[in-house]
Design a protein around this motif. Structure first.
Motif, PDB file in Angstrom:
ATOM      1  N   VAL A 116      22.803  -1.498 -33.582  1.00  0.00           N
ATOM      2  CA  VAL A 116      22.946  -0.151 -33.323  1.00  0.00           C
ATOM      3  C   VAL A 116      23.240   0.197 -31.789  1.00  0.00           C
ATOM      4  N   CYS A 117      24.217   0.983 -31.591  1.00  0.00           N
ATOM      5  CA  CYS A 117      24.192   1.368 -30.112  1.00  0.00           C
ATOM      6  C   CYS A 117      22.945   2.402 -29.531  1.00  0.00           C
ATOM      7  N   PRO A 118      22.445   2.165 -28.493  1.00  0.00           N
ATOM      8  CA  PRO A 118      21.376   2.807 -28.085  1.00  0.00           C
ATOM      9  C   PRO A 118      21.589   4.314 -27.498  1.00  0.00           C
ATOM     10  N   GLU A 168      26.806   3.791 -19.040  1.00  0.00           N
ATOM     11  CA  GLU A 168      26.421   5.181 -18.464  1.00  0.00           C
ATOM     12  C   GLU A 168      24.977   5.126 -18.524  1.00  0.00           C
ATOM     13  N   ILE A 169      24.368   4.690 -19.484  1.00  0.00           N
ATOM     14  CA  ILE A 169      22.483   4.585 -19.431  1.00  0.00           C
ATOM     15  C   ILE A 169      22.190   3.708 -18.335  1.00  0.00           C
ATOM     16  N   VAL A 215      17.834  -1.963 -21.036  1.00  0.00           N
ATOM     17  CA  VAL A 215      18.390  -0.807 -21.837  1.00  0.00           C
ATOM     18  C   VAL A 215      17.243  -0.905 -23.062  1.00  0.00           C
ATOM     19  N   GLN A 216      17.123  -2.244 -23.720  1.00  0.00           N
ATOM     20  CA  GLN A 216      16.193  -2.183 -24.724  1.00  0.00           C
ATOM     21  C   GLN A 216      14.848  -1.502 -24.348  1.00  0.00           C
ATOM     22  N   GLY A 243      12.038  -6.038 -21.821  1.00  0.00           N
ATOM     23  CA  GLY A 243      12.695  -4.946 -21.169  1.00  0.00           C
ATOM     24  C   GLY A 243      11.508  -3.846 -20.683  1.00  0.00           C
ATOM     25  N   GLY A 244      10.213  -4.237 -20.530  1.00  0.00           N
ATOM     26  CA  GLY A 244       9.285  -3.457 -20.509  1.00  0.00           C
ATOM     27  C   GLY A 244       8.879  -2.392 -21.417  1.00  0.00           C
TER      28      GLY A 244
END
Length: 622
Positions: free
Chosen positions: A308-310, A354-355, A367-368, A395-396
């Motif tokens: 899936v796209c976030p 963009e994110i 991003v994850q 990813g933190g």
């Protein structure tokens, strides 16, 4: 697997330990527990001489809500053993007394059996239930009019708060009846957490009312791969059964399972995979993908690059899903997966770029972490804690999130040092879908995925890494065994992989590492087989011990082996011509002598009292 006389020493050491344990039982501080065959090993056991005769008709004293709940469960279990049981609030009339009393550990208990009867006391229902499970192990495994219960005084408590077992129902779907049976397996050996892996690429298994296509589309795949995928070298090797496959649990069924587990003091932790392992979601809702297209619920195993796209629609989708999930599961934790999420599609996505620009990220892996923190914040608003596989560290994550360490212990150690709570579930020790034979893809074993994890490797695992300080070790909630089901298609197949290894897991979770001894565990474990038979559990019958290089005695040009079965009352049959032995093969009755000057393969199998046969132990003598 053929062995030469230089074979590694595992089996011989096991036999030596087994024999040594029997020789010293009378002198050991653990002798009462050994004699009684209790699994997992209790903290303190005293067994004075004497036996209490539990009659055919039994009364159980219980007053509080928890006492009455445990009394009701104990009534069901004793009825299955042929007893007639009633509950009473008159203590003098009761043979079994359940009492709520202060205890240092909320899951601890005390059990006493003497001339006056049976008493179990605990701080609450969980301890009373575990005391009842210990009592059941003191009873004969088969129905008897009068059951002799040995006098004991037991004080017991668990080493860890989280004692887990995971069942993957996505790769292969299991009916509610088996899910409940799985919970019974955990509860019988004092494991208190059922991790329910409900979604993955190969199938979505939970009804979500806001998104009906998850059960109309995502819950089904058009076919399933035939054979062991890891052995396939070319596209021509991949063959499918051309049979649609699927299933899902309604929310009513979910509530039923959760209530069933709660009554047995088992917490059900749901897992909803995100953002990876989500191609089944895209099959129903392709608009959640980064790359436009048509998607199908996956028919292969492994890692799929389509995830899936976030984006905000995806986050809203999972928030909606989790709203319904949180309402169904009272567990304080919700598992979000978070593992094996390839970023190829994200790297190509303008939305993801963009994110990254907005958040100031130069690494797409971040991003994850951003996605996970959004989900974690939502779960917090629902009164839940996030837990995920150790990749979520990359990813933190928020300080309150917990980590399940599966890629060895590294992730768990890192998380504990950072102050996160941790569940230790390394694939190296606690993946009980891995093989039970040292021969890869043995023709005598079912298909499996992963490596070889024998019983002693599981048993000797310590969930507290030595590199952690005592304060950091406090963040280790406990261990968990996982059963992934790519090649486990039926309840019987699941039971074969679970037992007897689940008995070792129970002791890893309940008994402090300093008090564990594999040599002492084996004879106690052996006393459990009759109980597994009574419950009609399809356990793996262990192969005979002693057919290995370390057990050989050389005498007059011959190799002499002394064989032993771990299953009481079993027979050992053997062949000297390399054939697979069965009931018609030679019966082992005395030490086996074979000539050293001829090259031959000795095979031996255990045939249990129920007629079931073990895989063979094998030795190449040359």
């Amino acid at each position: 697997m053929p062995f030469s006389l230089s074979t590694p020493r595992r089996l011989g050491l096991l036999l030596a330990g087994f024999l040594a344990t029997h020789q010293v039982l009378g002198q050991s501080a653990e002798a009462p527990a050994q004699r009684l065959g209790l699994v997992p090993l209790p903290r303190e056991v005293q067994a004075p001489a004497g036996t209490y005769a539990l009659p055919q008709k039994i009364s159980i004293y219980a007053r509080s809500k928890d006492e009455q709940n445990v009394a009701g469960l104990l009534k069901e279990m004793l009825t299955a053993l042929g007893k007639t049981v009633t509950l009473t609030t008159s203590r003098p009339a009761a043979q079994i007394v359940l009492l709520t009393a202060p205890q240092p550990n909320p899951e601890g208990y005390q059990l006493a059996v003497d001339h006056a009867g049976i008493r179990i006391s605990a701080a609450g229902g969980a301890g009373l239930f575990y005391g009842a499970q210990t009592l059941l192990q003191l009873l004969p495994p088969r129905p008897a009019a009068t059951a002799g219960v040995p006098y004991v005084r037991i004080a017991d408590e668990p080493a860890f708060r989280w004692r887990g077992g995971m069942l993957d129902v996505s790769r292969h779907f299991f009916p509610v009846s088996f899910v409940k049976k799985y919970i019974d397996f955990l509860a019988a050996y004092k494991l208190n957490t059922f991790h329910w892996h409900l979604t993955d690429d190969q199938g979505w298994r939970i009804e979500i009312k806001k998104y009906p296509k998850l059960t109309q589309v995502s819950a089904f795949r058009k076919q399933t791969l035939i054979g062991a995928q890891q052995l396939f070298k070319t596209p021509a090797d991949f063959k499918y059964d051309a049979t649609p496959y699927g299933g899902f649990y309604t929310q009513e069924q979910i509530r039923d399972v959760v209530a069933y587990a709660q009554r047995r003091y088992v917490t059900v932790v749901p897992e909803i995979e995100m953002p990876g392992h989500s191609v089944a979601v895209l099959a129903a809702y392709p608009e959640l993908a980064c790359k436009p297209g048509t998607y199908e619920t996956w028919t292969m195993w492994g890692v799929n690059e389509d995830i899936v796209c976030p984006t905000e629609p995806t986050i809203r989708f999972f928030e909606d899903v989790l709203t319904e999930v949180c309402a169904l599961f009272p567990s304080p934790y919700v598992h979000i997966g978070g593992d094996e999420a390839p970023k190829a599609r994200w790297k190509e996505s303008a939305a993801v770029q963009e994110i990254m620009k907005r958040e100031g990220y130069t690494d797409v892996e971040k991003v994850q972490g951003w996605f996970n923190r959004r989900i974690e914040k939502f779960l917090t608003s629902k009164g839940k804690k996030l837990i995920g596989w150790d990749e979520i560290l990359e990813g933190g994550i928020a300080p309150s999130a917990a980590v399940m360490s599966w890629r060895g212990e590294k992730g768990g150690v890192e998380a504990a040092k950072m102050g996160h709570d941790v569940v230790m579930s390394p694939s190296t020790h606690l993946y009980i879908n891995y093989g039970q034979s040292p021969q890869p893809h043995s023709p005598y074993e079912p298909l499996m995925i992963g490596g070889y994890i024998p019983l002693d490797v599981i048993y000797n695992y310590n969930p507290l890494p030595a590199e952690l300080t005592p304060a950091q070790q406090q963040h280790v909630l406990g261990p968990q065994a996982n059963l992934w089901t790519e090649y486990i298609t039926t309840p019987a197949a699941a039971e074969y992989m679970l037992f007897p290894r689940l008995l070792a897991v129970s002791e890893v979770a309940w008994t402090p590492a300093a008090r564990k001894s594999y040599a002492a565990f084996v004879p106690r474990m052996s006393q459990q087989f009759a109980r597994l038979d009574q419950k009609k559990i399809n356990y793996r019958v262990p192969e005979p011990l002693g057919l290995d290089s370390t057990s050989v005695v050389k005498q007059g040009g011959k190799a002499v082996f002394t064989l032993r079965s771990l299953v009481p009352g079993a027979r050992i049959h053997y062949t000297l011509d390399g054939q697979m032995p069965d009931e018609t093969a030679a019966l082992y009755t005395k030490p086996l002598a074979v000539p050293l000057n001829n090259r031959l393969t000795v095979r031996a199998v255990t045939i249990a009292p129920n007629g079931r046969k073990s895989p063979p132990a094998e030795l190449l003598v040359k």
